[in-house]
Design a protein around this motif. Structure first.
Motif, mmCIF file in Angstrom:
data_model
loop_
_atom_site.group_PDB
_atom_site.id
_atom_site.type_symbol
_atom_site.label_atom_id
_atom_site.label_comp_id
_atom_site.label_asym_id
_atom_site.label_seq_id
_atom_site.Cartn_x
_atom_site.Cartn_y
_atom_site.Cartn_z
ATOM 1 N N ASP A 38 13.762 43.625 20.450
ATOM 2 C CA ASP A 38 14.119 42.601 19.473
ATOM 3 C C ASP A 38 13.692 41.230 19.991
ATOM 4 O OD1 ASP A 38 15.237 40.985 17.565
ATOM 5 O OD2 ASP A 38 17.216 41.896 17.633
ATOM 6 N N PHE A 39 12.756 40.592 19.287
ATOM 7 C CA PHE A 39 12.321 39.244 19.648
ATOM 8 C C PHE A 39 13.251 38.178 19.057
ATOM 9 C CE2 PHE A 39 8.541 41.702 20.435
ATOM 10 C CZ PHE A 39 7.934 41.074 21.512
ATOM 11 N N GLY A 40 14.234 38.618 18.301
ATOM 12 C CA GLY A 40 15.198 37.689 17.733
ATOM 13 C C GLY A 40 14.679 36.983 16.492
ATOM 14 N N GLN A 41 15.452 36.021 16.033
ATOM 15 C CA GLN A 41 15.112 35.274 14.831
ATOM 16 C C GLN A 41 13.899 34.393 15.102
ATOM 17 O OE1 GLN A 41 18.267 32.684 13.275
ATOM 18 N NE2 GLN A 41 17.871 33.540 11.243
ATOM 19 N N ALA A 42 12.924 34.477 14.188
ATOM 20 C CA ALA A 42 11.689 33.712 14.381
ATOM 21 C C ALA A 42 11.958 32.214 14.338
ATOM 22 C CB ALA A 42 10.658 34.109 13.329
ATOM 23 N N VAL A 43 12.775 31.796 13.376
ATOM 24 C CA VAL A 43 13.157 30.386 13.245
ATOM 25 C C VAL A 43 14.650 30.335 12.969
ATOM 26 C CG1 VAL A 43 12.872 28.251 11.925
ATOM 27 C CG2 VAL A 43 10.894 29.715 12.363
ATOM 28 N N ALA A 44 15.369 29.582 13.721
ATOM 29 C CA ALA A 44 16.816 29.491 13.557
ATOM 30 C C ALA A 44 17.179 29.082 12.130
ATOM 31 C CB ALA A 44 17.395 28.484 14.545
ATOM 32 N N GLY A 45 18.039 29.878 11.496
ATOM 33 C CA GLY A 45 18.520 29.575 10.159
ATOM 34 C C GLY A 45 17.681 30.118 9.030
ATOM 35 N N GLU A 46 16.471 30.632 9.311
ATOM 36 C CA GLU A 46 15.609 31.162 8.249
ATOM 37 C C GLU A 46 15.772 32.674 8.155
ATOM 38 O OE1 GLU A 46 14.158 29.426 6.048
ATOM 39 O OE2 GLU A 46 14.509 27.493 7.014
ATOM 40 N N GLN A 47 15.858 33.181 6.917
ATOM 41 C CA GLN A 47 16.227 34.580 6.689
ATOM 42 C C GLN A 47 15.040 35.540 6.590
ATOM 43 O OE1 GLN A 47 18.840 33.914 3.126
ATOM 44 N NE2 GLN A 47 20.326 35.010 4.373
ATOM 45 N N TYR A 48 13.857 35.030 6.289
ATOM 46 C CA TYR A 48 12.731 35.899 5.989
ATOM 47 C C TYR A 48 11.618 35.795 7.031
ATOM 48 C CZ TYR A 48 14.465 36.054 1.111
ATOM 49 O OH TYR A 48 15.207 36.205 -0.030
ATOM 50 N N VAL A 49 11.209 36.928 7.587
ATOM 51 C CA VAL A 49 9.862 37.043 8.144
ATOM 52 C C VAL A 49 9.091 37.845 7.104
ATOM 53 C CG1 VAL A 49 8.402 37.975 9.966
ATOM 54 C CG2 VAL A 49 10.552 36.855 10.551
ATOM 55 N N ARG A 50 8.354 37.113 6.282
ATOM 56 C CA ARG A 50 7.753 37.690 5.073
ATOM 57 C C ARG A 50 6.376 38.287 5.327
ATOM 58 N NH1 ARG A 50 6.255 40.169 1.748
ATOM 59 N NH2 ARG A 50 6.375 40.021 -0.518
ATOM 60 N N SER A 51 5.708 37.857 6.411
ATOM 61 C CA SER A 51 4.375 38.379 6.719
ATOM 62 C C SER A 51 4.209 38.409 8.227
ATOM 63 C CB SER A 51 3.292 37.511 6.067
ATOM 64 O OG SER A 51 3.434 36.148 6.444
ATOM 65 N N ILE A 52 3.330 39.302 8.684
ATOM 66 C CA ILE A 52 3.154 39.454 10.123
ATOM 67 C C ILE A 52 1.738 39.937 10.422
ATOM 68 C CG2 ILE A 52 3.857 41.888 10.434
ATOM 69 C CD1 ILE A 52 5.784 40.738 12.671
ATOM 70 N N ALA A 53 1.196 39.457 11.538
ATOM 71 C CA ALA A 53 -0.116 39.898 12.012
ATOM 72 C C ALA A 53 -0.080 39.834 13.527
ATOM 73 C CB ALA A 53 -1.236 39.012 11.460
ATOM 74 N N VAL A 54 -0.855 40.694 14.178
ATOM 75 C CA VAL A 54 -0.763 40.779 15.631
ATOM 76 C C VAL A 54 -2.136 41.030 16.228
ATOM 77 C CG1 VAL A 54 -0.194 43.248 15.515
ATOM 78 C CG2 VAL A 54 0.445 41.928 17.537
ATOM 79 N N ASP A 55 -2.387 40.413 17.392
ATOM 80 C CA ASP A 55 -3.591 40.723 18.154
ATOM 81 C C ASP A 55 -3.164 41.208 19.541
ATOM 82 O OD1 ASP A 55 -2.988 38.413 19.615
ATOM 83 O OD2 ASP A 55 -4.466 37.179 18.590
ATOM 84 N N ASP A 56 -4.043 41.175 20.510
ATOM 85 C CA ASP A 56 -3.733 41.758 21.819
ATOM 86 C C ASP A 56 -2.620 41.024 22.555
ATOM 87 O OD1 ASP A 56 -5.658 43.669 21.408
ATOM 88 O OD2 ASP A 56 -7.206 42.642 22.576
ATOM 89 N N THR A 57 -2.455 39.730 22.278
ATOM 90 C CA THR A 57 -1.487 38.938 23.042
ATOM 91 C C THR A 57 -0.374 38.324 22.217
ATOM 92 O OG1 THR A 57 -2.809 36.911 22.809
ATOM 93 C CG2 THR A 57 -3.284 38.331 24.715
ATOM 94 N N THR A 58 -0.578 38.183 20.895
ATOM 95 C CA THR A 58 0.299 37.324 20.103
ATOM 96 C C THR A 58 0.718 37.973 18.792
ATOM 97 O OG1 THR A 58 -0.893 35.427 21.026
ATOM 98 C CG2 THR A 58 0.533 35.002 19.137
ATOM 99 N N ILE A 59 1.973 37.737 18.423
ATOM 100 C CA ILE A 59 2.486 38.095 17.101
ATOM 101 C C ILE A 59 2.515 36.822 16.266
ATOM 102 C CG2 ILE A 59 4.391 39.145 15.824
ATOM 103 C CD1 ILE A 59 5.440 39.985 18.726
ATOM 104 N N TYR A 60 1.986 36.903 15.053
ATOM 105 C CA TYR A 60 2.031 35.771 14.128
ATOM 106 C C TYR A 60 2.999 36.135 12.999
ATOM 107 C CZ TYR A 60 -2.063 34.376 16.735
ATOM 108 O OH TYR A 60 -2.917 34.036 17.761
#
Length: 333
Positions: free
Chosen positions: A155-177
């Motif tokens: 669990d990487f936790g909440q992406a942004v404090a207070g925001e409810q949605y991670v609506r989209s996601i993309a990933v490469d070898d080092t980073t999650i967007y």
């Protein structure tokens, strides 16, 4: 008088007076359309996931035959927005509950492998080159990793404090967007350390959602709501970006990157238009409208064609001939 008692009295009066009994007509199903919420290619077949149907069903659509050749039911979930492929396995994230399932496309069997409790909605899913999967959740707005090799989650936790949605996601070898809403953020998360940093340009922070993401060879494309524009950013230098406008539209719902030709295809709402953005000339071309109000869920580049998955159909656009063809998934089986 209680409502049930009123009904009982009314029925009794009807029986006494000899009034005709009410006639109930069965008008059939409210909708006979297959509603598709998630889709992914595994090999030469396009796997589509239903929304609003219980049990959730995964159909294997064969573009060569233009038919659904098999259907697999998931053990839980009211529907599925999120799909990703690892080898011959299709991973599907459901909502209510927020479960992650593995569909073995060689056998057509499905099993639950993880969940994102206490959240009940997996909005988005992407697979890294090493086979690990990354899910965005609601209402906790978290990013969760699942490792098929170990069966463990992180669990990487909440992406942004207070925001409810991670609506989209993309990933490469080092980073999650992670694309966040309902106040827009674009968060880059270090896969190794979990460190987070905001990369959405400050001048775009008035948007509501980063609702769509696509990543190919270092080019990150993001759909911004509710202004209906698309941001193109090189992940090596997030400080510079290009903003592509879709006049009159509010949402970019799907993006496909053609890195070989330096083109980006995207679908918009509410007009339901398919566009091509030529990065060499910085021009946008309106290609086709499958039907008024069409909603593109995914865009794939396959065999020189643009494959779009809509709410209930699959369309193919041929850039060479400028021809658009489509198949209704209900009719396809």
């Amino acid at each position: 008088m209680p409502f049930n008692a009123v009904v009982a009295v009314a029925l009794a009066v009807g029986l006494v007076t000899g009034a005709p009994a009410p006639v109930v007509d069965d008008l059939g199903p409210a909708s006979s359309v297959t509603s598709i919420s998630g889709s992914e290619f595994v090999g030469d077949k396009l796997y589509v996931a239903t929304g609003g149907i219980k049990p959730t069903k995964i159909g294997a659509y064969d573009p060569a035959q233009r038919k659904v050749t098999s259907i697999t039911e998931l053990p839980s979930g009211d529907g599925a927005w999120a799909t990703a492929a690892v080898g011959t396995d299709l991973y599907v994230g459901t909502y209510t509950p927020g479960d992650l399932h593995k569909v073995d496309t060689t056998t057509g069997t499905a099993v639950k492998v993880a969940d994102v409790k206490p959240d009940n909605f997996i909005w988005c899913l992407d697979a890294a080159s090493d086979g690990k999967l990354y899910a965005g959740t609601y209402p906790g707005g978290r990013v969760v990793e699942y490792d098929p090799a170990t069966g463990k989650t992180r669990d990487f936790g909440q992406a942004v404090a207070g925001e409810q949605y991670v609506r989209s996601i993309a990933v490469d070898d080092t980073t999650i967007y992670a694309g966040v809403g309902a106040k827009a953020h674009l968060i880059a998360i270090d896969r190794a350390t979990g460190a987070k940093r905001e990369i959405l340009p400050p001048e775009l922070a008035d948007r509501t959602f980063v609702g769509t993401l696509a990543l190919e060879q270092g080019l990150l494309a993001a759909g911004l709501s509710a202004t209906g524009d698309m941001m193109l950013m090189e992940t090596a230098d997030p400080s510079t970006y290009t903003l592509v406008d879709a006049p009159g539209d509010s949402y970019v719902t799907a993006i496909g990157i053609d890195a070989a030709n330096n083109d980006v295809y995207f679908g918009t709402r509410p007009s339901g238009t398919l566009y091509r953005y030529d990065r060499d000339t910085a021009t946008t071309e309106k290609l086709a409208v499958p039907y008024d109000g069409a909603s593109f869920g995914r865009i794939f580049l396959r065999g020189g064609k643009v494959v779009g998955v809509l709410t209930s159909s699959v369309v193919e656009y041929d850039p060479a001939t400028k021809e658009l063809t489509g198949v209704d998934l209900t009719q396809a089986g």
